[in-house]
Write an enzyme that holds these catalytic residues in place. Structure first.
Site, PDB file in Angstrom:
ATOM      1  N   SER A 134      -0.445  -0.080   7.539  1.00 53.22           N
ATOM      2  CA  SER A 134       0.664   0.284   6.653  1.00 53.22           C
ATOM      3  C   SER A 134       1.870   0.757   7.437  1.00 53.22           C
ATOM      4  O   SER A 134       2.964   0.839   6.884  1.00 53.22           O
ATOM      5  CB  SER A 134       0.244   1.437   5.737  1.00 53.22           C
ATOM      6  N   HIS A 155       0.606  -7.333   6.319  1.00 56.94           N
ATOM      7  CA  HIS A 155       0.444  -6.166   5.454  1.00 56.94           C
ATOM      8  C   HIS A 155       0.404  -6.590   3.987  1.00 56.94           C
ATOM      9  O   HIS A 155       1.432  -6.900   3.384  1.00 56.94           O
ATOM     10  CB  HIS A 155       1.615  -5.193   5.722  1.00 56.94           C
ATOM     11  N   GLU A 167       3.891  -8.432   3.690  1.00 55.46           N
ATOM     12  CA  GLU A 167       4.944  -8.049   4.632  1.00 55.46           C
ATOM     13  C   GLU A 167       4.440  -8.421   6.027  1.00 55.46           C
ATOM     14  O   GLU A 167       3.420  -7.895   6.467  1.00 55.46           O
ATOM     15  CB  GLU A 167       5.139  -6.530   4.502  1.00 55.46           C
ATOM     16  N   ASN A 205       6.715   0.795   3.165  1.00 53.00           N
ATOM     17  CA  ASN A 205       6.302   2.202   3.250  1.00 53.00           C
ATOM     18  C   ASN A 205       7.379   3.119   3.819  1.00 53.00           C
ATOM     19  O   ASN A 205       7.349   4.324   3.590  1.00 53.00           O
ATOM     20  CB  ASN A 205       5.003   2.319   4.041  1.00 53.00           C
TER      21      ASN A 205
END
Ligand code: NAI
Length: 306
Positions: A134, A155, A167, A205
């Protein structure tokens, strides 16, 4: 490198089990590995339930040459085929023939580096080694291998079979070929791809986690109840889940690890994790996966007081 038929997935928790399911449903032979045999049996059960749920809702069917989600007729054999393609193991050597390995273990740089070092030794030279991290630097994970050009961030969002985004994160040495093969794989899974450079937290994130952390600060400093914080963000900003509910869904341990990576990597006090988030994790209240986090899922009608 481009002809991906066999995949290894390391870590059979929330993310690894979902990624393995997605790959098996889309025709890959998958080895799912975990060091914890209980996690493997939980994963097998949840993958089987999820596939059956998707079939019964008509979301999983065989369309022309591809398996596609979200079409309209049922084809139960698809589920049986996918389950047949999926095997579980605790032996890393079983991943030696994989064309690509996706790591989805604990969000710790040291643990991930150790694993990538081992994967580098046992997988074939052409294999791509991808991390579902992450927030942790792909460049640093890649430094534990002798093939940094073939290490990449892939991701997925939670839950992987449902969420439409992947991602992709390029480390300093990730090659164009590795990027193109990984992007094509995500698209084969029906995902939309975004590309991030290798900075802490990447795109999603970097933006999401400070918001979740701020929701913890709002709760910690008594601005409002958890219910009002979540309702405020759901109805006030049209988010499908409130930030505290979402934190429970992601896992508070994962949220805390990501905040620590943002804090260390970006060097700004604004990323310091909220003491309440730290305290919940210390108390083992890590969210839905343990039955209690900000909310108590064992007794949904009687939420635990913060
Ligand atoms: P989880 O805690 O549900 O599962 C992790 C699994 O990895 C556990 O079953 C554990 O036994 C296993 N494991 C730990 N160390 C291992 C090792 N050395 N070898 C093999 N297995 C090992 O965690 P979750 O939520 O699935 O997260 C996994 C990764 O995915 C983390 O890097 C996380 O940051 C990332 N991620 C998590 C998301 C979420 O919403 N939870 C979303 C996107 C990425």
């Amino acid at each position: 490198m481009g002809n991906i038929k066999k995949m290894g997935v390391v870590g059979s928790g929330q993310m690894g089990s979902g990624i393995a399911q997605l790959a098996a449903v889309h025709g890959l032979d998958v080895w799912l590995l975990d060091t914890d045999p209980d996690a493997l049996s939980r994963a097998t059960k949840s993958i089987s339930n999820s596939i059956h749920r998707l079939i019964s809702k008509g979301h999983l069917t065989k369309a022309s040459n591809n398996l596609s989600l979200y079409s309209f007729c049922c084809f139960p054999a698809v589920g049986a085929e996918a389950l047949r393609r999926l095997r579980c193991t605790s032996n890393l050597e079983d991943l030696s023939a994989a064309d690509v390995v996706i790591e989805a273990i604990v969000e710790s740089e040291d643990v991930k580096k150790k694993l990538f070092n081992e994967l580098d030794l046992i997988t074939k030279r052409s294999a791509i080694l991808a991390s579902n991290t992450s927030s942790i630097s792909i460049t640093r994970i890649a430094s534990a291998t002798t093939r940094p050009s073939q290490v990449i961030g892939m991701h997925f969002m939670n839950p992987p079979p449902i969420m439409k985004l992947v991602e992709i994160v390029r480390g300093a040495d990730t090659s164009d070929e590795t990027f193109n093969v990984t992007k094509a794989l995500a698209e084969r899974f029906g995902k939309t791809v975004i590309c991030s450079q290798d900075y802490s937290g990447f795109i999603v994130n970097r933006i999401l986690m400070p918001m979740i952390n701020e929701a913890f600060f709002a709760l910690y400093t008594g601005v409002a109840t958890k219910e009002d914080i979540d309702t405020g963000m759901k109805l006030g900003t049209n988010h499908p889940m409130g930030p505290l509910e979402l934190a429970d869904f992601i896992g508070l341990d994962i949220c805390l690890s990501i905040m620590r990576v943002l804090h260390a990597g970006l060097g700004d006090g604004k990323y310091a994790p909220c003491p309440l988030l730290i305290q919940y994790v210390d108390a083992g209240r890590v969210g839905r996966k343990r039955g209690i986090g900000v909310y108590n899922y064992a007794k949904v009608t009687e939420p635990v007081k913060p």
